[in-house]
Enzyme design. Structure first.
Site, PDB file in Angstrom:
ATOM      1  N   CYS A 129       0.832  -1.211   0.000  1.00 18.18           N
ATOM      2  CA  CYS A 129       0.000   0.000   0.000  1.00 18.18           C
ATOM      3  C   CYS A 129       0.869   1.265   0.000  1.00 18.18           C
ATOM      4  CB  CYS A 129      -0.938   0.014   1.201  1.00 18.18           C
ATOM      5  SG  CYS A 129      -0.100  -0.029   2.796  1.00 18.18           S
ATOM      6  N   HIS A 167      -2.018   1.672   7.438  1.00 25.56           N
ATOM      7  CA  HIS A 167      -2.376   1.634   6.021  1.00 25.56           C
ATOM      8  C   HIS A 167      -2.096   3.001   5.393  1.00 25.56           C
ATOM      9  CE1 HIS A 167      -4.163   0.178   2.421  1.00 25.56           C
ATOM     10  NE2 HIS A 167      -5.291   0.855   2.508  1.00 25.56           N
ATOM     11  N   ASN A 203      -7.626   4.557  -2.504  1.00 28.30           N
ATOM     12  CA  ASN A 203      -7.062   3.334  -1.950  1.00 28.30           C
ATOM     13  C   ASN A 203      -6.389   2.533  -3.064  1.00 28.30           C
ATOM     14  OD1 ASN A 203      -6.465   1.346  -0.078  1.00 28.30           O
ATOM     15  ND2 ASN A 203      -8.590   1.047   0.579  1.00 28.30           N
TER      16      ASN A 203
END
Ligand SMILES: *[C@@H]1O[C@H](CO)[C@@H](O)[C@H](O)[C@H]1NC(C)=O
Ligand SMILES: *[C@@H]1O[C@H](CO)[C@@H](O)[C@H](O)[C@H]1NC(C)=O
Ligand SMILES: *[C@@H]1O[C@H](CO)[C@@H](O)[C@H](O)[C@H]1NC(C)=O
Length: 332
Positions: A134, A268, A288
């Site tokens: 990520c 994240h 995202n």
């Protein structure tokens, strides 16, 4: 039903008795919607059990929701939390941010700014289920956006960041500054097409012609007004948040209890691409890296103004300088 395997169809009729039929129907719809199939009867039953646990958790989040977020079935609904953990950072890497210079200036805040409407944000990419990447996706999305704001549309390689990171094995996780340091070391990134994403760490390929680069990176004040002012004036921003409510997130503005999303525990990395306010609930718009078939076409929204899920912990952006004659796009 037609696309379900014959075995499952057979199993379904018996399981209807064991589990409620509305639950079975939800699971069947989930399998159809996300093209899921399970090879054995045992696997099918196991996944059904996991699915129902996830629905329980989603409905708990829903009952405690203070914003407008809707939680429920997502493409992750047949994964245990342990299996899902590949989609965020592992807990064993601790952030050690380098020293940053902080810009102090906070400009007059426009009521809203959504960079997606300025044609500078690429579609949400897909990090897949093999790599804690990520951090690389958020940082690369930041560079892509900053480049596009300067009028150059690029689609850059996350794999290059993962392979060439000196900090640690890139698939074990990282933070956006690790990515920016890597990009500075590599003197830029080549295209996604030239250096495609595999989801596994390999040897760093050298000598590729960069098509996107940065001049520096900086951490902003841990203050949502300053962050929004930066977004409106300069562009996108990587942030590190607690991922907790996102596994079950479908759409809307996440505003959950602190106990559901500890702001001190961030795991994240995502990209702020805008914010809304004025007559609407104050909110962040975030990109995202879980594909377009999650959330709001790969994006999501969170409440703005109370450090939701720790969003103010590490607001970091790369700096891309304009060439001569280059004019920045404006958000508002
Ligand atoms: C659905 O899954 C099957 C087997 O997993 C695969 O062969 C097929 O291409 C998938 N179809 C779609 C539309 O993704
Ligand atoms: C980026 O480039 C890759 C490889 O050419 C392509 O598959 C992908 O769709 C592109 N992504 C976006 C968001 O344009
Ligand atoms: C954030 O910055 C704004 C503008 O400089 C200031 O008015 C506000 O008090 C700050 N908030 C916090 C929590 O420090």
């Amino acid at each position: 039903m037609s696309r379900l395997c014959a075995l499952c169809t057979l199993v379904l009729s018996t399981l209807h008795v064991v589990f409620g039929s509305s639950e079975m129907e939800l699971f069947e719809n989930f399998m159809l919607q996300y093209n899921k199939s399970y090879n054995t009867r045992e696997e099918f039953k196991y996944r059904l059990g996991v699915f129902l646990e996830n629905l329980k958790e989603a409905s708990r989040l829903q009952s405690e929701e203070l914003g407008t977020a809707q939680y429920g079935v997502t493409k992750f609904s047949d994964l245990t939390d342990e299996e899902f953990s590949i989609y965020h950072l592992p807990t064993n890497i601790l952030p050690t941010p380098p020293s940053f210079k902080q810009p102090e200036e906070v400009l007059q805040l426009p009521p809203s700014c959504d960079w997606r409407k300025k044609d500078v944000i690429l579609k949400a990419k897909q990090q897949g289920n093999t790599c804690h990447s990520c951090w690389a996706f958020a940082a690369v999305a930041n560079i892509e956006a900053q480049f596009a704001i300067m009028g150059h549309h690029v689609n850059l390689s996350e794999q290059q960041v993962i392979d060439c990171s000196l900090c640690r094995d890139g698939c074990l996780g990282g933070y956006s500054w690790d990515a920016f340091i890597t990009v500075l070391n590599q003197r830029g990134l080549t295209s996604e097409n030239t250096y495609p994403y595999t989801g596994y760490k390999s040897k760093c390929r050298k000598g590729l012609k960069p098509i996107g680069w940065i001049h520096d990176f900086e951490m902003l004040q841990k203050n949502e007004t300053a962050m929004a002012s930066h977004v409106a004036d300069r562009g996108t921003l990587t942030v590190t948040i607690n991922h907790a409510p996102l596994k079950h997130y479908q759409k809307g503005i996440v505003d959950t209890l602190r106990s559901n999303c500890d702001p001190n525990y961030v795991d994240h990395v995502v990209l702020i691409v805008g914010y809304l306010g004025a007559n609407k609930l104050p909110q962040w718009i975030l990109k995202n890296s879980w594909g377009e078939d999650w959330g709001e076409k790969g994006f999501f929204r969170m409440f703005r103004g109370k450090n939701a899920c720790g969003i103010t912990k590490y607001p970091v952006t790369c700096i891309v300088k304009a060439h001569k004659n280059q004019k920045r796009k404006r958000c508002v």
